[in-house]
Design a protein around this motif. Structure first.
Motif, short mmCIF file in Angstrom:
data_model
loop_
_atom_site.label_atom_id
_atom_site.label_comp_id
_atom_site.label_asym_id
_atom_site.label_seq_id
_atom_site.Cartn_x
_atom_site.Cartn_y
_atom_site.Cartn_z
N ASP A 196 -72.97 86.73 15.48
CA ASP A 196 -71.42 87.12 15.99
C ASP A 196 -70.52 86.11 16.29
OD1 ASP A 196 -72.50 89.84 16.26
OD2 ASP A 196 -73.65 89.68 17.96
N ASP A 197 -70.63 84.77 16.34
CA ASP A 197 -70.20 83.53 16.94
C ASP A 197 -69.33 83.30 15.55
OD1 ASP A 197 -70.51 83.13 19.14
OD2 ASP A 197 -72.54 82.14 18.99
N TYR A 198 -69.93 83.45 14.97
CA TYR A 198 -69.53 82.75 13.05
C TYR A 198 -68.49 84.18 13.08
CZ TYR A 198 -68.08 82.47 8.41
OH TYR A 198 -68.38 82.89 6.83
N LEU A 199 -68.99 85.21 12.61
CA LEU A 199 -68.14 86.15 12.45
C LEU A 199 -66.63 86.78 13.68
CD1 LEU A 199 -70.58 89.03 11.17
CD2 LEU A 199 -69.43 87.92 9.97
N GLY A 200 -66.82 86.42 14.49
CA GLY A 200 -65.56 86.72 15.21
C GLY A 200 -64.69 85.21 15.69
N SER A 201 -65.28 84.16 14.82
CA SER A 201 -64.08 82.70 14.64
C SER A 201 -62.83 83.65 13.60
CB SER A 201 -64.64 81.47 13.92
OG SER A 201 -64.95 81.93 12.95
N ARG A 202 -61.81 82.86 14.38
CA ARG A 202 -60.48 82.78 13.27
C ARG A 202 -60.33 82.61 11.93
NH1 ARG A 202 -57.40 78.49 13.42
NH2 ARG A 202 -57.59 77.00 14.97
N TRP A 203 -59.51 83.44 11.68
CA TRP A 203 -59.12 83.16 9.91
C TRP A 203 -58.44 81.54 9.64
CZ3 TRP A 203 -62.21 85.31 6.73
CH2 TRP A 203 -62.41 87.25 6.67
N ILE A 204 -59.61 81.05 9.03
CA ILE A 204 -58.31 79.93 8.68
C ILE A 204 -57.79 80.29 7.04
CG2 ILE A 204 -58.25 76.96 8.03
CD1 ILE A 204 -58.55 77.99 10.74
N ALA A 205 -58.02 80.70 6.19
CA ALA A 205 -57.43 80.26 4.97
C ALA A 205 -58.32 81.99 3.96
CB ALA A 205 -57.00 79.57 4.33
N GLU A 206 -58.48 83.28 4.54
CA GLU A 206 -59.23 83.74 3.87
C GLU A 206 -59.07 84.01 1.99
OE1 GLU A 206 -59.83 88.87 4.12
OE2 GLU A 206 -57.74 87.80 4.50
N PRO A 207 -61.21 83.47 2.68
CA PRO A 207 -62.29 84.15 3.18
C PRO A 207 -62.83 83.21 4.23
CG PRO A 207 -62.85 84.06 0.95
CD PRO A 207 -61.60 83.37 0.93
N LEU A 208 -62.04 81.98 4.52
CA LEU A 208 -62.56 81.06 5.09
C LEU A 208 -61.97 80.96 6.65
CD1 LEU A 208 -61.18 77.90 3.01
CD2 LEU A 208 -64.33 79.13 2.70
N ARG A 209 -63.77 81.45 7.32
CA ARG A 209 -63.19 80.94 8.79
C ARG A 209 -63.08 79.84 9.64
NH1 ARG A 209 -65.87 86.29 7.31
NH2 ARG A 209 -65.19 87.71 8.67
N LEU A 210 -62.92 80.31 11.01
CA LEU A 210 -62.89 78.11 11.68
C LEU A 210 -64.57 78.00 11.22
CD1 LEU A 210 -61.73 76.45 13.47
CD2 LEU A 210 -62.27 78.00 14.94
N LEU A 211 -65.35 78.64 11.50
CA LEU A 211 -66.72 77.96 11.73
C LEU A 211 -67.37 77.72 9.81
CD1 LEU A 211 -68.35 79.63 14.74
CD2 LEU A 211 -67.33 77.44 13.91
N ASP A 212 -66.13 78.11 9.16
CA ASP A 212 -66.71 77.83 7.80
C ASP A 212 -65.88 75.90 7.55
OD1 ASP A 212 -67.83 79.99 6.33
OD2 ASP A 212 -66.13 81.00 7.08
N CYS A 213 -64.87 75.71 8.36
CA CYS A 213 -64.37 74.36 8.05
C CYS A 213 -64.76 73.35 8.72
CB CYS A 213 -62.77 74.37 8.49
SG CYS A 213 -62.34 75.50 7.42
N CYS A 214 -64.90 71.74 8.36
CA CYS A 214 -65.35 70.73 8.79
C CYS A 214 -64.69 70.45 10.08
CB CYS A 214 -65.40 70.08 7.21
SG CYS A 214 -62.95 69.05 7.03
N LEU A 215 -64.95 69.78 10.67
CA LEU A 215 -64.01 68.96 11.83
C LEU A 215 -63.19 68.48 11.22
CD1 LEU A 215 -67.55 68.44 14.31
CD2 LEU A 215 -65.56 69.97 14.03
N GLU A 216 -62.80 68.03 12.21
CA GLU A 216 -61.20 66.86 12.43
C GLU A 216 -61.87 65.73 13.19
OE1 GLU A 216 -56.96 68.31 11.25
OE2 GLU A 216 -57.70 69.48 13.33
N THR A 217 -61.96 64.41 12.59
CA THR A 217 -62.68 63.05 14.12
C THR A 217 -62.66 62.19 14.12
OG1 THR A 217 -65.19 65.12 13.12
CG2 THR A 217 -65.27 62.52 14.18
N ASP A 218 -62.49 61.73 14.60
CA ASP A 218 -61.77 59.97 14.55
C ASP A 218 -63.35 58.92 14.65
OD1 ASP A 218 -59.33 60.87 15.38
OD2 ASP A 218 -59.38 59.30 16.62
N GLY A 219 -63.17 57.93 13.68
CA GLY A 219 -64.65 57.18 13.29
C GLY A 219 -65.02 56.81 12.00
N ALA A 220 -65.90 56.09 12.62
CA ALA A 220 -66.26 55.14 11.10
C ALA A 220 -67.70 55.15 10.90
CB ALA A 220 -65.69 53.63 11.21
#
Length: 390
Positions: A196-220
């Motif tokens: 339900d969390d996954y299906l309820g996450s917003r569209w980024i570029a259909e058919p990809l939702r927010l939870l289909d996408c990698c994180l934006e991260t600072d690190g090494a």
């Protein structure tokens, strides 16, 4: 004549792994992040900076110059320098370059790293400057179709259509990897997710939702490669590079890609396995590049863990979970641990083979696969097979 892939078989080993914390805002330069990870990798291996004679990194004009890093480390006679421009398709390739330098005697001990402030400084999906109109991008730009999510969405749509996969099939990948992230002390995402969390996450570029996408991260993340002979005198159990292969990729418009349902990694996989003298059944754990959930499904098929069109069922049966047939992205991957552009996958594979992963450890792990982006909407890919030294 031996194949290039076979020439590298177990002639090099990973002996040091170093991380920074994964941040939403590091508050320091990418150069500082790189040095912190390198110093930790040196300590992990039981080496000093003066033991290094090679440096290698990959970046998108967003990291520290390797020549500058060498100077910062006090190195005055570097024998090997590699500065690779490229995204996730270049991540494992940077490690392979380091291994080739060691195997051919150009250097004895090489550190490779990825450092970035993609959350706080330069978003990787931002498009500007001359690069935005290079290559295939000239065809996409008039339609304002340039961000990674947009490009991968087009390919994902074709892939889902070809095999009859649905949203839940992508969601199961995100859920499984989030469960793994809960066991990683470095993970940025620390709450479980449901369908339900996954299906309820917003569209980024259909058919990809927010939870289909990698994180934006600072690190090494930094890795140190040397010869097996030297590795056996150092602090950690050596992890041998048993197989390594580069492969071509395909963009969406000009490369004549005739089947969007199959990733270009399928061409690399047979050479990778042949070079290592292994097959898919030998792999105990797989760290698969996961900028987006569908890439995991595509690579399960490309690397022979299931046939084309069967990855969704493979995942639905629990096969990629911690107790499954093939544990995948045991640290949570780019989706839930952090996005350090591929090298954190190699680091996790190394630690799994060292058997130092605590509650997320895959019991008895001997062989691990780590991959770059599988060549989708890019010009290349790469992968390595790693083995715990006996």
């Amino acid at each position: 004549m031996s194949s290039p892939e076979r020439v590298l078989r177990e002639r090099t080993a990973i002996v040091g792994v170093g991380y920074t914390e994964y941040f939403r805002d590091s508050g320091v330069s990418t150069q500082t992040l790189a040095l912190r990870a390198i110093v930790e990798a040196l300590h992990d291996a039981g080496l000093a900076a003066h033991d290094l004679d090679g440096v290698a990194c990959h970046r998108l004009a967003d990291s520290a110059d390797p020549a500058q890093i060498a100077q910062d480390l006090g190195l005055t006679d570097i024998r090997f320098v590699r500065d690779v421009f490229g995204g996730g398709s270049s991540s494992v390739g940077t490690l392979i370059d380091a291994a080739m330098a060691v195997a051919t005697g150009q250097a004895e001990t090489v550190v490779c790293w990825r450092a970035l402030n993609s959350r706080s400084e330069g978003r990787m999906g931002a498009i500007s400057g001359p690069a935005a109109t290079a290559g295939d991008a000239q065809y996409w730009m008039p339609y304002r179709h340039l961000t990674p999510a947009q490009l991968f969405a087009m390919h994902t749509r074709a892939y889902l259509h070809r095999w009859g996969y649905g949203a839940e099939d992508l969601g199961r990948v995100a859920i499984a990897q989030r469960a793994n992230a809960l066991l990683s002390p470095r993970a940025m995402m620390t709450e479980p997710i449901s369908m339900d969390d996954y299906l309820g996450s917003r569209w980024i570029a259909e058919p990809l939702r927010l939870l289909d996408c990698c994180l934006e991260t600072d690190g090494a993340v930094a890795l140190i490669v040397t010869t097996p002979q030297r590795a056996r005198d150092l602090r950690q159990v050596p992890v041998l590079i048993s197989g390594a292969a580069f492969g071509g990729g395909s963009q969406l418009t000009s490369n004549g890609w005739d089947d969007l349902s199959l990733s270009p990694a399928r061409h690399l996989a047979p050479r990778l396995y042949a070079g290592a003298g292994m097959g898919p059944d030998d792999v105990d754990v797989a760290e698969l590049y996961d900028a987006f959930t569908p890439l995991v499904l595509m690579q399960l098929e490309a690397y022979g863990f299931c046939s084309p069109g069967e990855a969704a069922g493979f995942v639905a049966h629990g096969s990629i979970g911690s107790g499954g047939e093939l544990p995948v992205n045991t640290h949570g991957g780019h989706l839930s641990e952090g996005y350090v552009h591929g090298l954190n996958h190699v680091a996790e594979a190394t630690n799994q083979l060292r058997r130092t992963c605590g509650s997320r450890q895959v019991a008895g792990a001997e062989v691990a696969l780590a991959t770059s982006q599988p060549g989708v909407v890019s010009g290349l890919t790469a992968a390595v097979l790693l083995r715990r030294d006996a």
